[in-house]
Structure formats: structure tokens, C-alpha cells
Design a protein around this motif. Structure first.
Motif, PDB file in Angstrom:
ATOM      1  N   THR A 147      54.736  55.453  59.975  1.00 14.40           N
ATOM      2  CA  THR A 147      54.027  55.810  58.691  1.00 14.40           C
ATOM      3  C   THR A 147      52.770  55.257  58.445  1.00 14.40           C
ATOM      4  O   THR A 147      51.951  56.045  57.821  1.00 14.40           O
ATOM      5  CB  THR A 147      55.299  55.681  57.556  1.00 14.40           C
ATOM      6  OG1 THR A 147      56.393  56.235  57.811  1.00 14.40           O
ATOM      7  CG2 THR A 147      54.729  56.139  56.265  1.00 14.40           C
ATOM      8  N   ALA A 148      52.581  54.002  58.339  1.00 10.85           N
ATOM      9  CA  ALA A 148      51.462  53.324  58.362  1.00 10.85           C
ATOM     10  C   ALA A 148      50.291  53.694  59.218  1.00 10.85           C
ATOM     11  O   ALA A 148      48.990  53.937  58.528  1.00 10.85           O
ATOM     12  CB  ALA A 148      51.502  51.687  58.422  1.00 10.85           C
ATOM     13  N   ARG A 149      50.366  53.959  60.484  1.00 17.90           N
ATOM     14  CA  ARG A 149      49.417  54.587  61.193  1.00 17.90           C
ATOM     15  C   ARG A 149      48.932  56.054  60.733  1.00 17.90           C
ATOM     16  O   ARG A 149      47.700  56.443  60.932  1.00 17.90           O
ATOM     17  CB  ARG A 149      50.009  54.617  62.465  1.00 17.90           C
ATOM     18  CG  ARG A 149      49.821  52.954  63.120  1.00 17.90           C
ATOM     19  CD  ARG A 149      50.495  53.353  64.657  1.00 17.90           C
ATOM     20  NE  ARG A 149      50.487  51.681  65.134  1.00 17.90           N
ATOM     21  CZ  ARG A 149      51.050  51.309  66.422  1.00 17.90           C
ATOM     22  NH1 ARG A 149      51.654  52.253  67.099  1.00 17.90           N
ATOM     23  NH2 ARG A 149      50.891  50.158  66.731  1.00 17.90           N
ATOM     24  N   THR A 150      50.047  56.690  60.209  1.00 20.64           N
ATOM     25  CA  THR A 150      49.770  57.872  59.850  1.00 20.64           C
ATOM     26  C   THR A 150      48.604  57.904  58.437  1.00 20.64           C
ATOM     27  O   THR A 150      47.964  58.908  58.546  1.00 20.64           O
ATOM     28  CB  THR A 150      51.142  58.807  59.543  1.00 20.64           C
ATOM     29  OG1 THR A 150      51.915  58.818  60.606  1.00 20.64           O
ATOM     30  CG2 THR A 150      50.667  60.184  58.803  1.00 20.64           C
ATOM     31  N   PHE A 151      48.884  56.969  57.860  1.00 22.05           N
ATOM     32  CA  PHE A 151      47.964  57.029  56.753  1.00 22.05           C
ATOM     33  C   PHE A 151      46.778  56.085  56.977  1.00 22.05           C
ATOM     34  O   PHE A 151      45.839  55.811  56.128  1.00 22.05           O
ATOM     35  CB  PHE A 151      48.769  56.004  55.464  1.00 22.05           C
ATOM     36  CG  PHE A 151      49.755  57.005  54.783  1.00 22.05           C
ATOM     37  CD1 PHE A 151      49.396  57.616  53.696  1.00 22.05           C
ATOM     38  CD2 PHE A 151      51.104  56.892  54.919  1.00 22.05           C
ATOM     39  CE1 PHE A 151      50.035  58.387  52.863  1.00 22.05           C
ATOM     40  CE2 PHE A 151      51.974  57.596  54.153  1.00 22.05           C
ATOM     41  CZ  PHE A 151      51.304  58.536  53.220  1.00 22.05           C
ATOM     42  N   GLY A 152      46.634  55.808  58.371  1.00 22.29           N
ATOM     43  CA  GLY A 152      45.326  55.303  58.672  1.00 22.29           C
ATOM     44  C   GLY A 152      44.738  53.944  58.598  1.00 22.29           C
ATOM     45  O   GLY A 152      43.871  53.454  58.427  1.00 22.29           O
ATOM     46  N   LEU A 153      46.060  53.053  58.463  1.00 20.84           N
ATOM     47  CA  LEU A 153      45.843  51.664  58.344  1.00 20.84           C
ATOM     48  C   LEU A 153      45.381  51.094  59.739  1.00 20.84           C
ATOM     49  O   LEU A 153      45.843  51.266  60.596  1.00 20.84           O
ATOM     50  CB  LEU A 153      47.352  51.015  58.229  1.00 20.84           C
ATOM     51  CG  LEU A 153      47.547  50.591  56.363  1.00 20.84           C
ATOM     52  CD1 LEU A 153      47.542  52.046  55.892  1.00 20.84           C
ATOM     53  CD2 LEU A 153      48.650  49.859  56.417  1.00 20.84           C
ATOM     54  N   THR A 154      44.251  50.217  59.647  1.00 24.24           N
ATOM     55  CA  THR A 154      43.712  49.428  60.880  1.00 24.24           C
ATOM     56  C   THR A 154      44.850  48.600  61.099  1.00 24.24           C
ATOM     57  O   THR A 154      45.897  48.055  60.457  1.00 24.24           O
ATOM     58  CB  THR A 154      42.512  48.798  60.599  1.00 24.24           C
ATOM     59  OG1 THR A 154      42.777  47.945  59.461  1.00 24.24           O
ATOM     60  CG2 THR A 154      41.433  49.703  59.892  1.00 24.24           C
ATOM     61  N   SER A 155      44.580  48.018  62.300  1.00 22.01           N
ATOM     62  CA  SER A 155      45.588  47.089  62.997  1.00 22.01           C
ATOM     63  C   SER A 155      45.710  45.984  62.205  1.00 22.01           C
ATOM     64  O   SER A 155      46.743  45.356  61.644  1.00 22.01           O
ATOM     65  CB  SER A 155      45.271  46.633  64.364  1.00 22.01           C
ATOM     66  OG  SER A 155      45.017  47.751  65.232  1.00 22.01           O
ATOM     67  N   SER A 156      44.665  45.195  61.602  1.00 21.72           N
ATOM     68  CA  SER A 156      44.719  44.060  60.781  1.00 21.72           C
ATOM     69  C   SER A 156      45.389  44.408  59.524  1.00 21.72           C
ATOM     70  O   SER A 156      46.340  43.714  59.151  1.00 21.72           O
ATOM     71  CB  SER A 156      43.391  43.511  60.560  1.00 21.72           C
ATOM     72  OG  SER A 156      42.576  44.496  59.851  1.00 21.72           O
TER      73      SER A 156
END
Length: 205
Positions: free
Chosen positions: A101-110
Motif C-alpha cells: 500500500t505504501a509503495r502504491t502511494f509512491g513512498l520512497t524507500s527512505s
């Protein structure tokens, strides 16, 4: 006199404990995130982890002498494994849906690590830190009994050698009180840091 000895022990205990947390929480996070790093370090960790903590004292004396460096290293080494393994397990047990879900919202790795991984793993990290706190108190006493001229461990052993029974028992009672106080302070710290988690678990019951 006994308060002065306790302060000396607490100084050494704090140095080893916080140094272990500073090194092994990030390492545990990295091992949980990067499978290749875990495979690279697994053999070393599983080789060193079973070594009994008191056995490390003579080796530390050989390399660091009888100064504070020896005691700090013994505490650092002993606290490493509960902190590292609990942090690693906390990261590996994170619900994958949170990460996706976090990656879907475009969060960077950090930001993913700061906003999702670290908070989700924090209950188990706290467990490792709490286990290490009791280990810290045990090892600082052992290391001071083996090679020191001050500290609460030395105070108890020296009182026993001089047949000062009252002082010896006073030192033991002080250790019990110190362990209780440190545990209560840690619980207060944990409740404050993980207040969001306790509220979440209560709602889910």
C-alpha cells in the motif's frame, strides 16, 4: 558510598547498552529488508549468538585490559543478539499489505522505512531492548567482579571478601531495587512511545 558505586556501574551499563541499540537496530532493519545481507551475515550471527555471555569477559580482558572498555564491550556484545534478532523478526513479520500500500502511494524507500517499517517493527524492537536491559545489569556486575576497583559488582565482592556481611547484602538489595526501577522506567518509556499501538490493540480486541 553505595550510591557512588551504583553511578559508576550505571555509566558503564548505559554506554554498552545504548551503543548496542545504536548499532544493531539499524543492522536488524537492514537484514530484515535486504535478504542478501541476511544470508551474508547469518553464519556469523548464528556462530557468535550461542556463546555464553560470561565467557566473553576473559576475551575482553585480553584485548581491552581491566578498564571501562572491557566492561562496555561485554555489555555491547551481550545486548547485541536480543536487539538484533527482535528487530529482524519485527521487520520480517510486517504485513506485506502495508508495504504494498505504501509503495502504491509512491513512498520512497527512505520514507517507507521511516513511516511503515520502523513503526510496524517497533513493538518487537522494544521487546529486544527490554530483554537487553536485564542482561546489561547482570553483565556489568559480572565484569566488575572479575576485573574492577569500583562499581556495584566490585562493592559486593569486596564486602564478601572482607566479611562485611551487612554491606554485601546492602549491595544485593540495591541491585534488586535498581533492576526494578530500571524496568519501571523502561515500561513508562515504552507506553509513551507505543501508545498508538496499545490503543490499536485495544480496539481490535
Amino acid at each position: 558510598e553505595i550510591l557512588q558505586q551504583v553511578l559508576m556501574s550505571l555509566k558503564r551499563a548505559a554506554a554498552g547498552y545504548f551503543l548496542a541499540a545504536f548499532v544493531f537496530i539499524p543492522l536488524g532493519l537492514a537484514m530484515g529488508i535486504f535478504q542478501r545481507l541476511y544470508r551474508l551475515l547469518e553464519i556469523v550471527i548464528e556462530t557468535l549468538r550461542p556463546i555464553p555471555r560470561p565467557v566473553v569477559v576473559p576475551v575482553a580482558m585480553l584485548f581491552f585490559g581491566l578498564g571501562d572498555g572491557m566492561k562496555v564491550f561485554v555489555i555491547f556484545f551481550s545486548c547485541a543478539w536480543p536487539i538484533l534478532l527482535n528487530t529482524f523478526d519485527g521487520v520480517r513479520n510486517i504485513d506485506r499489505v502495508l508495504v504494498y500500500t505504501a509503495r502504491t502511494f509512491g513512498l520512497t524507500s527512505s520514507r517507507l522505512i521511516a513511516k511503515v517499517v520502523l513503526p510496524a517493527a517497533s513493538p518487537q524492537i522494544m521487546t529486544g531492548l527490554r530483554i537487553s536491559l536485564s542482561i546489561t545489569l547482570i553483565l556489568v556486575v559480572i565484569s566488575e567482579m572479575v576485573g574492577s576497583s569500583d562499581g556495584i559488582g566490585y562493592f559486593i565482592l569486596d564486602s564478601q571478601r572482607r566479611f562485611k556481611v551487612t554491606q554485601m547484602y546492602a549491595g544485593m538489595i540495591m541491585l534488586a531495587v535498581l533492576g526494578y526501577v530500571l524496568n519501571q522506567l523502561f515500561m513508562l518509556f515504552q507506553q509513551r512511545v507505543l501508545s498508538w499501538h496499545e490503543g490499536l490493540t485495544k480496539r481490535n480486541r
